[in-house]
Design an enzyme around this catalytic site. Structure first.
Site, PDB file in Angstrom:
ATOM      1  N   LYS A 165     -45.940 -53.574  28.932  1.00 47.42           N
ATOM      2  CA  LYS A 165     -46.728 -54.084  30.062  1.00 47.42           C
ATOM      3  C   LYS A 165     -45.796 -54.685  31.120  1.00 47.42           C
ATOM      4  O   LYS A 165     -44.636 -54.991  30.836  1.00 47.42           O
ATOM      5  CB  LYS A 165     -47.711 -55.149  29.567  1.00 47.42           C
ATOM      6  CG  LYS A 165     -47.042 -56.378  28.939  1.00 47.42           C
ATOM      7  CD  LYS A 165     -48.062 -57.238  28.184  1.00 47.42           C
ATOM      8  CE  LYS A 165     -47.400 -58.460  27.568  1.00 47.42           C
ATOM      9  NZ  LYS A 165     -48.294 -59.141  26.617  1.00 47.42           N
ATOM     10  N   TYR A 173     -31.508 -73.823  54.450  1.00 45.11           N
ATOM     11  CA  TYR A 173     -32.695 -74.414  55.087  1.00 45.11           C
ATOM     12  C   TYR A 173     -32.891 -75.873  54.701  1.00 45.11           C
ATOM     13  O   TYR A 173     -32.638 -76.271  53.562  1.00 45.11           O
ATOM     14  CB  TYR A 173     -33.952 -73.656  54.645  1.00 45.11           C
ATOM     15  CG  TYR A 173     -34.118 -72.286  55.270  1.00 45.11           C
ATOM     16  CD1 TYR A 173     -34.073 -72.109  56.652  1.00 45.11           C
ATOM     17  CD2 TYR A 173     -34.357 -71.182  54.474  1.00 45.11           C
ATOM     18  CE1 TYR A 173     -34.259 -70.847  57.212  1.00 45.11           C
ATOM     19  CE2 TYR A 173     -34.549 -69.915  55.024  1.00 45.11           C
ATOM     20  CZ  TYR A 173     -34.491 -69.764  56.403  1.00 45.11           C
ATOM     21  OH  TYR A 173     -34.682 -68.525  56.949  1.00 45.11           O
TER      22      TYR A 173
HETATM   23  C1  LIG Z   1     -47.628 -59.348  25.408  1.00 39.29           C
HETATM   24  C2  LIG Z   1     -48.271 -59.223  24.084  1.00 39.29           C
HETATM   25  C3  LIG Z   1     -47.508 -58.973  22.933  1.00 39.29           C
HETATM   26  C4  LIG Z   1     -45.992 -58.951  22.935  1.00 39.29           C
HETATM   27  O1  LIG Z   1     -45.499 -60.257  22.758  1.00 39.29           O
HETATM   28  P1  LIG Z   1     -43.932 -60.526  22.577  1.00 39.29           P
HETATM   29  O2  LIG Z   1     -43.862 -61.984  22.326  1.00 39.29           O
HETATM   30  O3  LIG Z   1     -43.298 -60.134  23.868  1.00 39.29           O
HETATM   31  O4  LIG Z   1     -43.472 -59.675  21.451  1.00 39.29           O
HETATM   32  C5  LIG Z   1     -48.173 -58.730  21.745  1.00 39.29           C
HETATM   33  N1  LIG Z   1     -49.528 -58.784  21.670  1.00 39.29           N
HETATM   34  C6  LIG Z   1     -50.292 -59.055  22.750  1.00 39.29           C
HETATM   35  C7  LIG Z   1     -51.769 -59.098  22.597  1.00 39.29           C
HETATM   36  C8  LIG Z   1     -49.695 -59.293  23.986  1.00 39.29           C
HETATM   37  O5  LIG Z   1     -50.466 -59.586  25.040  1.00 39.29           O
END
Ligand SMILES: *Cc1c(COP(=O)(O)O)cnc(C)c1O
Length: 368
Positions: A35, A261
């Protein structure tokens, strides 16, 4: 042409994948989480690499992320963790799997498919066991069972839940309780539907902290990047990504002059300053300037001066012989993204996924 780049070492990814697989029983499947552009890296190259390495499943948060992967030719099953009601048509059309997290969603998907001539949809039932983010509540389980029994277009394939604090070894008993609550709900569903379902619960940290609850599949994102969130484990993993930016100008600043800035920094001595070509728009948080963070050049730490700008920031290079055209590291294998994130009060996940589209992704390819 590029002024900032994320160097992505795919052999480090392969190393992490094998290391994670070695923690698992030979029958436990591996879902790689890609993702958010594979946590700011590159979702397609990651998915292609993981498919070649032998991952069993991919997962993304939203439907359009999955559509992009399918359209680009990814064949692995793809789970969408957080699909919206209006995604039902696309989920079926692109052969995706949906995590079901609410009664409303279950009803609307079921109604839609029943009324249409569309094929079935594989679903994973996400059970809330204490994270209180997404998921079916225990009190709604009888309704879910009833809905599932009275339709034939949604195919329950997996049961899942998500841990709230798998990276916190002081909270292991809470994780254990979540696993127990998960098993209890799974059991009641299995009894009512007269079928045993495959299950998945663990994220990256859970693979190490709660290995006896790996069930039939684990879900790993951050550990593939080289970060387990557990100090003891990280040395076994390799850092995949290094964020680098070019020095575009080097100049002298006299004692008393300001840099950047809003007079964000005042020189207490004559100094040599360099401008670095990466800023807010590329994911560099304002706190990097406020916390007087550092970037790195050939082992030397260069303090950031004053406020980060949208497209660049300035550093003190008095201690080095750096020149325009040289590259500095914001993070790399030596000064990794986890340390860098911690120094501004955040986590590697946020730092990685904030890296913007102007930053070129450069790949160090797998040797084979
Ligand atoms: C993002 C996510 C993961 C992965 O988690 P990590 O800590 O990056 O391994 C696993 N399960 C769900 C439901 C997630 O949203």
């Amino acid at each position: 042409m590029s002024q900032a780049k994320l160097q992505i070492d795919l052999s480090a990814l392969a190393h992490n994948f094998s290391h994670l697989k070695r923690q698992l029983h030979s029958t436990t499947k591996f879902m790689a989480i890609v993702k958010a552009n594979a946590y700011g890296n590159d979702a397609l190259i990651w998915s292609q690499t993981l498919e070649a390495l032998g991952a069993d499943y991919l997962a993304v948060a939203y439907c359009q992320e999955a559509i992009a992967l399918r359209t680009a030719g990814i064949k692995l099953p793809i789970l969408v963790f957080h699909p919206q009601q209006e995604d039902i048509e696309a989920l079926v059309a692109y052969d995706l799997e949906a995590a079901i997290y609410s009664l409303e969603q279950l009803r609307s998907y079921s109604d839609y498919l029943t009324a249409s001539d569309k094929a079935h949809l594989n679903i994973h039932l996400n059970i809330n066991t204490g994270l209180n983010r997404l998921g079916i509540r225990k009190k709604d389980v009888p309704t879910v069972i009833d809905l599932l029994q009275n339709q034939n277009k949604l195919r329950l394939t997996w049961l899942m839940s998500h841990l709230a604090a798998s990276d916190d070894l002081a909270q292991l008993s809470f994780s254990e309780q979540q696993a127990e609550a998960f098993e209890e709900v799974c059991h009641s569903i299995e009894v009512e539907l007269n079928q045993v379902y495959k299950k998945h619960l663990l994220n990256s940290s859970g693979i190490f902290s709660l290995a006896h609850k790996q069930y039939d599949m684990v879900r790993s994102g951050i550990a593939l990047h080289g970060y387990s969130n557990l100090e003891k484990i990280d040395p076994d993993l390799r850092v995949v990504a290094a964020l680098k930016a070019k020095v575009t100008q080097v100049f002298q600043v006299s004692k008393g002059e300001y840099v950047g800035y809003n007079f964000g920094f005042q020189a207490s001595r004559d100094m040599t300053v360099a401008t670095v070509a990466i800023g807010h728009a590329d994911g560099i948080d304002r706190k990097f300037g406020q916390k007087q963070n550092q970037v790195f050049f050939k082992g030397a730490a260069l303090p950031i001066l004053g406020n980060i700008c949208m497209d660049m920031f300035m550093v003190d290079v008095s201690s080095t012989s750096i020149k325009a055209g040289d590259w500095v590291s914001i993070f790399d294998a030596q000064h990794n993204a986890d340390l860098s994130a911690k120094s501004i009060g955040t986590i590697s996940y946020e730092l990685l996924c904030a890296i913007g589209p102007r930053v070129e992704r450069e790949f160090i390819l797998l040797e084979n």
